[in-house]
Design a protein around this motif. Structure first.
Motif, PDB file in Angstrom:
ATOM      1  N   VAL A 195       0.839  -1.197   0.000  1.00 33.50           N
ATOM      2  CA  VAL A 195       0.000   0.000   0.000  1.00 33.50           C
ATOM      3  C   VAL A 195       0.871   1.242   0.000  1.00 33.50           C
ATOM      4  O   VAL A 195       0.639   2.190  -0.765  1.00 33.50           O
ATOM      5  CB  VAL A 195      -0.948   0.008   1.218  1.00 33.50           C
ATOM      6  N   LEU A 196       1.898   1.255   0.836  1.00 35.68           N
ATOM      7  CA  LEU A 196       2.780   2.419   0.927  1.00 35.68           C
ATOM      8  C   LEU A 196       3.529   2.660  -0.373  1.00 35.68           C
ATOM      9  O   LEU A 196       3.839   3.804  -0.720  1.00 35.68           O
ATOM     10  CB  LEU A 196       3.769   2.250   2.079  1.00 35.68           C
ATOM     11  N   LYS A 197       3.826   1.605  -1.084  1.00 44.34           N
ATOM     12  CA  LYS A 197       4.575   1.744  -2.331  1.00 44.34           C
ATOM     13  C   LYS A 197       3.746   2.353  -3.456  1.00 44.34           C
ATOM     14  O   LYS A 197       4.280   2.695  -4.515  1.00 44.34           O
ATOM     15  CB  LYS A 197       5.142   0.387  -2.749  1.00 44.34           C
ATOM     16  N   LYS A 198       2.435   2.500  -3.221  1.00 46.73           N
ATOM     17  CA  LYS A 198       1.583   3.108  -4.237  1.00 46.73           C
ATOM     18  C   LYS A 198       1.712   4.624  -4.271  1.00 46.73           C
ATOM     19  O   LYS A 198       1.297   5.258  -5.233  1.00 46.73           O
ATOM     20  CB  LYS A 198       0.116   2.739  -3.974  1.00 46.73           C
ATOM     21  N   PHE A 199       2.270   5.199  -3.202  1.00 39.17           N
ATOM     22  CA  PHE A 199       2.325   6.654  -3.106  1.00 39.17           C
ATOM     23  C   PHE A 199       3.607   7.175  -3.734  1.00 39.17           C
ATOM     24  O   PHE A 199       4.705   6.731  -3.411  1.00 39.17           O
ATOM     25  CB  PHE A 199       2.238   7.103  -1.643  1.00 39.17           C
ATOM     26  N   SER A 200       3.454   8.129  -4.618  1.00 45.27           N
ATOM     27  CA  SER A 200       4.620   8.721  -5.271  1.00 45.27           C
ATOM     28  C   SER A 200       4.702  10.195  -4.900  1.00 45.27           C
ATOM     29  O   SER A 200       3.707  10.828  -4.547  1.00 45.27           O
ATOM     30  CB  SER A 200       4.509   8.576  -6.795  1.00 45.27           C
ATOM     31  N   GLY A 201       5.886  10.736  -4.986  1.00 47.34           N
ATOM     32  CA  GLY A 201       6.074  12.157  -4.724  1.00 47.34           C
ATOM     33  C   GLY A 201       6.173  12.505  -3.253  1.00 47.34           C
ATOM     34  O   GLY A 201       6.217  13.688  -2.908  1.00 47.34           O
ATOM     35  N   ILE A 202       6.168  11.492  -2.363  1.00 52.35           N
ATOM     36  CA  ILE A 202       6.323  11.739  -0.933  1.00 52.35           C
ATOM     37  C   ILE A 202       7.587  11.012  -0.485  1.00 52.35           C
ATOM     38  O   ILE A 202       7.692   9.794  -0.609  1.00 52.35           O
ATOM     39  CB  ILE A 202       5.106  11.237  -0.122  1.00 52.35           C
ATOM     40  N   ASN A 203       8.526  11.749   0.040  1.00 50.15           N
ATOM     41  CA  ASN A 203       9.830  11.186   0.378  1.00 50.15           C
ATOM     42  C   ASN A 203       9.890  10.799   1.847  1.00 50.15           C
ATOM     43  O   ASN A 203       9.970  11.656   2.726  1.00 50.15           O
ATOM     44  CB  ASN A 203      10.926  12.204   0.056  1.00 50.15           C
ATOM     45  N   PHE A 204       9.803   9.497   2.145  1.00 44.87           N
ATOM     46  CA  PHE A 204       9.955   9.024   3.516  1.00 44.87           C
ATOM     47  C   PHE A 204      10.613   7.648   3.516  1.00 44.87           C
ATOM     48  O   PHE A 204      10.512   6.882   2.552  1.00 44.87           O
ATOM     49  CB  PHE A 204       8.608   8.962   4.251  1.00 44.87           C
ATOM     50  N   SER A 205      11.315   7.352   4.611  1.00 47.72           N
ATOM     51  CA  SER A 205      11.915   6.032   4.777  1.00 47.72           C
ATOM     52  C   SER A 205      10.841   5.041   5.200  1.00 47.72           C
ATOM     53  O   SER A 205       9.848   5.412   5.833  1.00 47.72           O
ATOM     54  CB  SER A 205      13.012   6.077   5.843  1.00 47.72           C
ATOM     55  N   ILE A 206      11.024   3.787   4.849  1.00 47.88           N
ATOM     56  CA  ILE A 206      10.098   2.736   5.264  1.00 47.88           C
ATOM     57  C   ILE A 206      10.832   1.795   6.218  1.00 47.88           C
ATOM     58  O   ILE A 206      11.915   1.304   5.911  1.00 47.88           O
ATOM     59  CB  ILE A 206       9.550   1.956   4.062  1.00 47.88           C
ATOM     60  N   ILE A 207      10.250   1.576   7.379  1.00 47.04           N
ATOM     61  CA  ILE A 207      10.789   0.646   8.370  1.00 47.04           C
ATOM     62  C   ILE A 207       9.848  -0.554   8.410  1.00 47.04           C
ATOM     63  O   ILE A 207       8.711  -0.455   8.876  1.00 47.04           O
ATOM     64  CB  ILE A 207      10.899   1.309   9.756  1.00 47.04           C
ATOM     65  N   ASN A 208      10.308  -1.677   7.896  1.00 48.20           N
ATOM     66  CA  ASN A 208       9.502  -2.894   7.811  1.00 48.20           C
ATOM     67  C   ASN A 208       9.838  -3.790   9.006  1.00 48.20           C
ATOM     68  O   ASN A 208      10.926  -4.364   9.073  1.00 48.20           O
ATOM     69  CB  ASN A 208       9.781  -3.619   6.496  1.00 48.20           C
ATOM     70  N   LEU A 209       8.901  -3.913   9.937  1.00 42.67           N
ATOM     71  CA  LEU A 209       9.173  -4.689  11.147  1.00 42.67           C
ATOM     72  C   LEU A 209       9.390  -6.165  10.860  1.00 42.67           C
ATOM     73  O   LEU A 209      10.082  -6.853  11.609  1.00 42.67           O
ATOM     74  CB  LEU A 209       8.024  -4.518  12.149  1.00 42.67           C
ATOM     75  N   ASP A 210       8.814  -6.672   9.760  1.00 40.24           N
ATOM     76  CA  ASP A 210       8.998  -8.082   9.416  1.00 40.24           C
ATOM     77  C   ASP A 210      10.396  -8.367   8.883  1.00 40.24           C
ATOM     78  O   ASP A 210      10.831  -9.524   8.852  1.00 40.24           O
ATOM     79  CB  ASP A 210       7.964  -8.522   8.376  1.00 40.24           C
ATOM     80  N   LYS A 211      11.091  -7.331   8.482  1.00 42.78           N
ATOM     81  CA  LYS A 211      12.458  -7.508   7.979  1.00 42.78           C
ATOM     82  C   LYS A 211      13.494  -7.104   9.030  1.00 42.78           C
ATOM     83  O   LYS A 211      14.697  -7.165   8.776  1.00 42.78           O
ATOM     84  CB  LYS A 211      12.669  -6.656   6.708  1.00 42.78           C
ATOM     85  N   GLU A 212      13.014  -6.680  10.181  1.00 36.17           N
ATOM     86  CA  GLU A 212      13.918  -6.193  11.224  1.00 36.17           C
ATOM     87  C   GLU A 212      14.560  -7.364  11.981  1.00 36.17           C
ATOM     88  O   GLU A 212      13.886  -8.335  12.340  1.00 36.17           O
ATOM     89  CB  GLU A 212      13.154  -5.283  12.194  1.00 36.17           C
TER      90      GLU A 212
END
Length: 425
Positions: free
Chosen positions: A115-132
């Motif tokens: 869902v988050l990857k659908k948004f363009s033009g907004i610059n933010f880091s993604i912290i994925n707890l499943d990959k932590e």
């Protein structure tokens, strides 16, 4: 104990109750010491993924689960403030919120990452707890300590998004001081302590949830996270309250009305229940009286307040019989808050039964709307009753009147009533 920020309280609680359950959700639980360990780890990772502190929020895009509390507290440890997003919110609304907030990072998991990857033009880091890697030591001990040292109680704690019924949602920026003061008032007024087990039905996007998290951090109370879907199955909800020995609930009246209408209060007893708070909408007195008859020894409290003033600004402990057609008062201001009524010409309304707009001043006032100076200036204004020094108030747009007992009674919205006049008391 004087503490300059909410984390001081939390660390004292961890020291006093390390093995006590802090959070319970379905069959999962987390002790205070386990919670503290996860929080420290994630806070270090947030520092890796963000720059600076206390400028841009860190958002949380997760379902209501234990990881939300871990994320919120870790964000505070990283020197930032949090904003919880609703995973069921339409994509367009999420897009609008993210554009308004321009967050430094968003915490999520594998399921909601697409869902988050659908948004363009907004610059933010993604912290994925499943990959932590929760076993990895990120370090940053000194930087975390330095950020803690610099925190003060007027720093923001969270952003609560408004409904956006008139357009793009506004982000209400609430302070640590506001939540500390509100929670301390609740603790002292209602004798709340580590024995409290809260049945949390609040959605994570509401300030009620933020208060419940603060109460857990400050007292050692246990939060039992109840899935919001249970609202559609009242019998299962009450069974969960019964099985988890929940003794304190803070619910919206809609849920409680459904329970009363279905005749469940007599069928599913709640012997541990001691304190019931309700807020957010009008509770029809007929159904409320059914709750009171079923639980005569329970303390019932009606609270009122828009999120712009940190959870609630008035309260009414129901201590007398109420007729079925009599409105439940919203009460009197809580400590460190003042509530007064203004008439249509800006005059103070004090006459019994005369309706005016509810205006609020005090420590709970929000800092304003994030990234929206125009709307902030329109809602948070100079007190028209004070021309001698700067004093901000919040004009709620709600109407109320004082009854014969000196209690406020909610009347409706200013924009839905044409004429301000005398109420029917």
């Amino acid at each position: 104990m004087y503490s300059k920020n909410i984390l001081d309280y939390f660390e004292d609680t961890v020291e006093r109750y390390p093995e006590k359950n802090a959070l319970v959700h379905i069959n999962q639980s987390l002790s205070f010491s386990e919670l503290y360990g996860h929080v420290q780890h994630l806070a270090s990772y947030i520092i890796e993924m963000t720059e600076g502190c206390n400028t841009r929020p860190v958002c949380v895009f997760l379902p209501k689960e234990i990881n939300v509390a871990i994320s919120d507290i870790a964000i505070l440890y990283s020197g930032n403030f949090f904003n919880n997003l609703d995973i069921k919110t339409p994509i367009d609304r999420i897009q609008n919120i993210l554009q308004m907030l321009n967050p430094a990072a968003v915490i999520t998991n594998d399921k909601y990452l697409p869902v988050l990857k659908k948004f363009s033009g907004i610059n933010f880091s993604i912290i994925n707890l499943d990959k932590e890697d929760w076993k990895k030591n990120w370090g940053h001990t000194e930087e975390l300590a330095e950020r803690r040292r610099r925190q003060i109680d007027t720093d923001p704690l969270c952003i609560i998004n408004t409904s956006g019924s008139t357009g793009t949602p506004k982000g209400v920026l609430l302070t640590q001081r506001g939540f500390i003061d509100y929670t301390n008032w609740a603790i002292e007024t209602f004798h709340l302590d580590s024995s409290k087990i809260l049945g949390v039905m609040s959605a994570i996007v509401f300030d009620h949830y933020a208060y419940e998290t603060c109460l857990m951090m400050m007292t050692g109370a246990t939060l039992v996270l109840l899935n919001n879907e249970l609202a559609a199955f009242p019998a299962r909800l009450l069974e969960e309250v019964q099985q988890k020995k929940i003794n304190y609930i803070f619910w919206v009246p809609t849920i409680m009305v459904n329970i009363a209408n279905m005749g469940l209060l007599e069928k599913i007893p709640l012997p541990d229940l001691k304190l019931v708070w309700f807020a957010g909408e009008v509770f029809p007195t007929k159904q409320f009286n059914e709750w009171r008859r079923a639980y005569p020894d329970v303390t019932f409290v009606n609270l009122y307040g828009p999120c712009e003033i940190t959870v609630d600004c008035t309260y009414y402990v129901v201590n007398r019989p109420l007729q079925d057609d009599e409105p439940i008062p919203i009460g009197v201001p809580r400590r460190n808050m003042d509530v007064f009524l203004l008439g249509k010409n800006g005059e103070k309304v004090e006459t019994e039964g005369l309706v005016g707009e509810v205006c609020v001043r005090g420590v709970g006032l929000a800092m304003g709307y994030y990234n929206n100076s125009e709307k902030t200036a329109a809602a948070f204004v100079q007190n028209p009753l004070n021309s001698l020094y700067p004093e901000r108030i919040y004009r709620t747009g709600d109407l109320a009147y004082w009854d014969a007992d000196g209690q406020l009674v909610f009347k409706g919205r200013k924009d839905s009533l044409i004429k301000i006049g005398r109420a029917h008391v």
